[in-house]
Design a protein around this motif. Structure first.
Motif, PDB file in Angstrom:
ATOM      1  N   LEU A 196      57.592  44.638  32.536  1.00 16.71           N
ATOM      2  CA  LEU A 196      57.722  43.667  31.325  1.00 16.71           C
ATOM      3  C   LEU A 196      57.654  42.128  31.810  1.00 16.71           C
ATOM      4  CD1 LEU A 196      57.709  44.193  28.255  1.00 16.71           C
ATOM      5  CD2 LEU A 196      60.271  44.108  28.324  1.00 16.71           C
ATOM      6  N   THR A 213      60.350  39.196  22.960  1.00 17.81           N
ATOM      7  CA  THR A 213      61.547  39.880  23.372  1.00 17.81           C
ATOM      8  C   THR A 213      61.066  40.155  25.016  1.00 17.81           C
ATOM      9  OG1 THR A 213      61.996  40.762  21.242  1.00 17.81           O
ATOM     10  CG2 THR A 213      62.742  41.890  23.425  1.00 17.81           C
ATOM     11  N   GLU A 214      61.991  39.915  25.899  1.00 15.43           N
ATOM     12  CA  GLU A 214      61.779  39.793  27.259  1.00 15.43           C
ATOM     13  C   GLU A 214      63.167  40.295  27.809  1.00 15.43           C
ATOM     14  OE1 GLU A 214      60.107  36.126  28.326  1.00 15.43           O
ATOM     15  OE2 GLU A 214      61.902  35.378  28.154  1.00 15.43           O
ATOM     16  N   LEU A 265      67.429  43.296  27.182  1.00 13.75           N
ATOM     17  CA  LEU A 265      66.458  42.378  26.597  1.00 13.75           C
ATOM     18  C   LEU A 265      67.028  41.368  25.318  1.00 13.75           C
ATOM     19  CD1 LEU A 265      63.859  45.333  25.711  1.00 13.75           C
ATOM     20  CD2 LEU A 265      64.035  43.751  27.726  1.00 13.75           C
ATOM     21  N   TYR A 281      55.988  43.550  25.094  1.00 16.34           N
ATOM     22  CA  TYR A 281      56.891  43.903  23.907  1.00 16.34           C
ATOM     23  C   TYR A 281      56.419  43.222  22.577  1.00 16.34           C
ATOM     24  CZ  TYR A 281      61.336  45.348  21.844  1.00 16.34           C
ATOM     25  OH  TYR A 281      62.312  45.946  21.402  1.00 16.34           O
ATOM     26  N   TRP A 312      61.310  47.379  33.883  1.00 11.14           N
ATOM     27  CA  TRP A 312      61.661  47.469  32.668  1.00 11.14           C
ATOM     28  C   TRP A 312      62.361  49.134  32.596  1.00 11.14           C
ATOM     29  CZ3 TRP A 312      58.563  47.834  27.358  1.00 11.14           C
ATOM     30  CH2 TRP A 312      59.399  47.784  26.230  1.00 11.14           C
ATOM     31  N   SER A 362      53.535  48.553  20.902  1.00  9.68           N
ATOM     32  CA  SER A 362      53.480  49.112  22.308  1.00  9.68           C
ATOM     33  C   SER A 362      54.928  49.897  22.551  1.00  9.68           C
ATOM     34  CB  SER A 362      53.420  47.754  23.242  1.00  9.68           C
ATOM     35  OG  SER A 362      54.578  46.751  23.046  1.00  9.68           O
ATOM     36  N   LEU A 363      55.760  49.903  22.031  1.00 14.59           N
ATOM     37  CA  LEU A 363      56.764  50.568  22.201  1.00 14.59           C
ATOM     38  C   LEU A 363      56.830  51.885  22.162  1.00 14.59           C
ATOM     39  CD1 LEU A 363      59.689  48.567  20.423  1.00 14.59           C
ATOM     40  CD2 LEU A 363      58.935  48.506  22.629  1.00 14.59           C
TER      41      LEU A 363
END
Length: 191
Positions: free
Chosen positions: A76, A105-106, A97, A48, A91, A58-59
């Motif tokens: 993720l 962010t995870e 998240l 992320y 994910w 990457s989104l």
């Protein structure tokens, strides 16, 4: 240039990019990614983008994968900030998240995926060289993770910039198989 200076140099280069630059370079990388064959990929591990770090967005890739490759499961990382290790969480769109203490962010929770099941990993980096050596943020999270993966996993970096001639590699460093830049896919070794 040693790794410490190279890291600072690339952090500065990225910080000089405007949000519009980051968007257009990220879109170009996603376009290049479209040229890769994803047959045989069941689990794709990615990251992320960190707020304020001018990383590859990457989104945009997540959106494309979810729309065009519904058979691929996204994974993720969840960081252990004391041990510098990663856990790997499936994910889903509904996965909760949150941001950790380092601004990453995870997933808060979810189904854990064994590193041995992952077929391809998109690796964040600051720089790479013509041999596939990469320069990360310096904590070794990804080298530890990659050492647990099955042989044949595809290790793909993403970079806004072309490669350096050479980056000093240490024994524990695991090189990339390929690196995707806005205008080219660089291949190293088997791919």
């Amino acid at each position: 240039m040693d790794k410490q200076h190279l890291r600072k140099w690339y952090e500065q280069k990225r910080n000089e990019l405007s949000p519009g630059d980051v968007d257009s370079l990220s879109i170009a990388i996603v376009r290049q990614f479209s040229l890769l064959s994803l047959s045989g990929i069941k689990y794709l591990h990615l990251f992320y983008p960190m707020v304020g770090k001018h990383e590859f967005n990457s989104l945009l890739l997540v959106k494309k994968i979810r729309e065009q490759y519904p058979g691929i499961s996204l994974v993720l990382p969840k960081s252990d900030l004391k041990k510098y290790t990663l856990r790997h969480i499936l994910w889903l769109e509904e996965t909760p998240l949150s941001m950790n203490a380092w601004g990453i962010t995870e997933p808060e929770q979810g189904e854990e995926i064994s590193p041995g099941l992952i077929d391809m990993v998109i690796i964040p980096l600051l720089a790479f060289d013509r041999e596939g050596n990469r320069l990360g943020y310096g904590k070794g999270f990804y080298d530890r993770f990659l050492s647990e993966c099955k042989p044949g996993i595809i290790k793909a970096g993403v970079s806004f910039f072309p490669p350096e001639e050479s980056i000093e590699a240490e024994d524990h460093d695991i090189p990339l198989d390929l690196c995707i830049t806005p205008d080219k896919i660089w291949s190293f070794g088997k791919h």
